[in-house]
Every structure is written in C-alpha cells, then in structure tokens.
Design a protein around this motif. Structure first.
Motif, mmCIF file in Angstrom:
data_model
loop_
_atom_site.group_PDB
_atom_site.id
_atom_site.type_symbol
_atom_site.label_atom_id
_atom_site.label_comp_id
_atom_site.label_asym_id
_atom_site.label_seq_id
_atom_site.Cartn_x
_atom_site.Cartn_y
_atom_site.Cartn_z
ATOM 1 N N SER A 263 21.139 15.951 -46.678
ATOM 2 C CA SER A 263 21.194 15.561 -45.927
ATOM 3 C C SER A 263 21.774 13.979 -46.453
ATOM 4 O O SER A 263 21.778 13.054 -47.180
ATOM 5 C CB SER A 263 20.304 15.291 -44.759
ATOM 6 O OG SER A 263 18.951 14.431 -45.334
ATOM 7 N N ASP A 264 21.708 12.647 -45.219
ATOM 8 C CA ASP A 264 22.169 11.482 -45.293
ATOM 9 C C ASP A 264 21.521 10.923 -45.457
ATOM 10 O O ASP A 264 21.373 10.046 -46.367
ATOM 11 C CB ASP A 264 22.346 10.850 -43.474
ATOM 12 C CG ASP A 264 23.798 11.414 -42.816
ATOM 13 O OD1 ASP A 264 25.048 12.209 -43.685
ATOM 14 O OD2 ASP A 264 24.137 11.045 -41.418
ATOM 15 N N GLN B 42 22.582 8.242 -48.190
ATOM 16 C CA GLN B 42 21.400 6.708 -47.934
ATOM 17 C C GLN B 42 20.944 5.979 -49.414
ATOM 18 O O GLN B 42 21.122 5.169 -49.431
ATOM 19 C CB GLN B 42 20.783 6.461 -46.662
ATOM 20 C CG GLN B 42 21.236 5.292 -46.054
ATOM 21 C CD GLN B 42 22.409 4.753 -45.537
ATOM 22 O OE1 GLN B 42 23.104 5.728 -45.237
ATOM 23 N NE2 GLN B 42 22.900 3.240 -45.661
ATOM 24 N N PHE C 200 26.853 15.234 -45.586
ATOM 25 C CA PHE C 200 26.823 14.262 -44.973
ATOM 26 C C PHE C 200 27.657 13.571 -43.928
ATOM 27 O O PHE C 200 29.066 14.675 -44.240
ATOM 28 C CB PHE C 200 27.008 13.637 -46.715
ATOM 29 C CG PHE C 200 25.965 13.410 -47.673
ATOM 30 C CD1 PHE C 200 25.159 13.231 -47.566
ATOM 31 C CD2 PHE C 200 26.993 13.278 -48.838
ATOM 32 C CE1 PHE C 200 24.430 13.734 -48.319
ATOM 33 C CE2 PHE C 200 26.005 13.315 -49.620
ATOM 34 C CZ PHE C 200 24.347 13.621 -49.904
ATOM 35 N N SER C 201 27.332 12.307 -43.310
ATOM 36 C CA SER C 201 28.083 12.417 -42.380
ATOM 37 C C SER C 201 29.799 11.782 -42.600
ATOM 38 O O SER C 201 29.643 10.683 -44.156
ATOM 39 C CB SER C 201 27.106 11.497 -41.024
ATOM 40 O OG SER C 201 27.087 10.583 -42.058
ATOM 41 N N VAL D 54 27.955 7.674 -43.672
ATOM 42 C CA VAL D 54 27.410 8.015 -45.190
ATOM 43 C C VAL D 54 28.370 8.114 -46.084
ATOM 44 O O VAL D 54 28.226 7.268 -46.561
ATOM 45 C CB VAL D 54 26.297 8.957 -45.108
ATOM 46 C CG1 VAL D 54 25.797 8.765 -46.853
ATOM 47 C CG2 VAL D 54 25.072 8.769 -44.290
ATOM 48 N N ARG D 55 29.654 8.657 -46.191
ATOM 49 C CA ARG D 55 30.110 9.209 -47.052
ATOM 50 C C ARG D 55 31.526 7.904 -47.200
ATOM 51 O O ARG D 55 31.176 7.555 -48.268
ATOM 52 C CB ARG D 55 31.340 10.208 -46.665
ATOM 53 C CG ARG D 55 30.714 11.771 -47.160
ATOM 54 C CD ARG D 55 32.063 12.627 -46.093
ATOM 55 N NE ARG D 55 31.218 13.850 -45.615
ATOM 56 C CZ ARG D 55 30.995 14.906 -46.588
ATOM 57 N NH1 ARG D 55 31.720 14.892 -47.843
ATOM 58 N NH2 ARG D 55 30.378 15.622 -46.144
#
Length: 177
Positions: free
Chosen positions: A133-134, A138, A159-160, A163-164
């Motif tokens: 996940s993020d 991060q 990933f959001s 964050v990408r």
C-alpha cells in the motif's frame, strides 16, 4: 569439486526439483544453471523458493564462501517474514539485485527493507506483490538508504496517485509503479 564444498544446493538454489519451470522462469535444476546466474565462475544468484529454512540456516556460510549479489525470492509462504529478517542482516549489504515475487509480501516486510541501513547497496529492486500500500511507497520515497537504486519495480501494488507522484519525484524514470 569446488561446488561440492559450498553450502548445499537447497540453501543456494531452493528446493531441488529437476525440470521445474515456474511461469517464464526456469529453476537452476532444469538442466544446467542459467549463464546470468554465474559471475566469473562463481554462483552469484541465490534462489529461495517455497521455504526459506535451508537458506537461513546456511546464510553465514553462503556469505563466507560465495560472492552472491543477486537474490531471488519466489513463491514463499512467508516472504514478508524473510524480507523482515534479511532487512536486519549484514548479508543484505552484499545484495545488489533483489527480486521478490510473492503475493504474501506485505507492507511490514517492504517497509523494513526500505528502512534498512543494509539496503544501501541495492541497485535493482523488484517487489511484485498485490498487497503493498501507500505505506510501502512512502517508505521508499522517503528512505535515506535506497538512494543508489537504478531501478525500482513496484508494479501490481495499490498506491495512490499521490504516492506514485512522490516515488516519481524521488526516482524519476527509474521507478515503475
């Protein structure tokens, strides 16, 4: 004769099964080792498949006797646990190329890798897992230990866009997420 003196094949190359093919990758035991798995006559790649038990019991002997710089973790039921363990080991500092292919890798393992002071030698990292996940993204974007990466492969993760974007700011065209 020299290979006979090395840690056993289950420690270096995983479960011994002649003729096994996993996806598009063949194991060491199909017929002969792949050329890219050797460096100047020495085994340079360690494959850990299905279970990490043999590898972990022999990791000190491997570090002492084999100039390993590539590590492939395939289909491990506890990939997350092995990555967390490796993140705390000086052995990780020898690894330049790490590939983890497992649906069982979780944020805890990936974050421990990004935050490990032993990760500073990594050049190529591929973490193919469906549950990152993020938190993982991060950690890589902010880690002071992975600044020498030449390729960061984090595909099939969740990933959001934020964050990408952070990963792209940090690694530019070197990141695939």
């Amino acid at each position: 004769r020299w290979l006979a003196e090395l840690p056993g094949p289950e420690a270096l190359w995983g479960k011994v099964q002649v003729g096994v093919i996993r996806g598009s990758q063949s194991t060491w035991f199909e017929a002969r080792p792949e050329l890219q798995d050797w460096d100047r006559g020495f085994p340079a790649t360690v494959y850990v498949q299905e279970s990490s038990r043999h590898f972990l019991t022999q990791v000190d002997a491997i570090a002492e006797q084999v100039p390993v710089h590539r590590l492939r973790l395939w289909d491990l039921g506890d990939a997350d646990g092995l990555v967390r363990t490796l993140s705390g080991m000086p052995f990780l500092a020898r690894i330049r190329d790490l590939m983890v292919t497992s649906s069982f890798l979780r944020d805890d393992g990936a974050v421990s890798l990004a935050c490990s002071p032993y990760a500073n030698g990594l050049r190529f990292v591929s973490l193919t897992a469906e549950w990152l996940s993020d938190k993982t993204g991060q950690a890589f974007a902010e880690s002071p230990f992975v600044g020498r990466l030449e390729m960061l492969h984090l595909v099939r993760n969740q990933f959001s866009e934020e964050v990408r974007a952070a990963l792209r700011r940090r690694f530019g065209h070197l990141v695939h997420c």
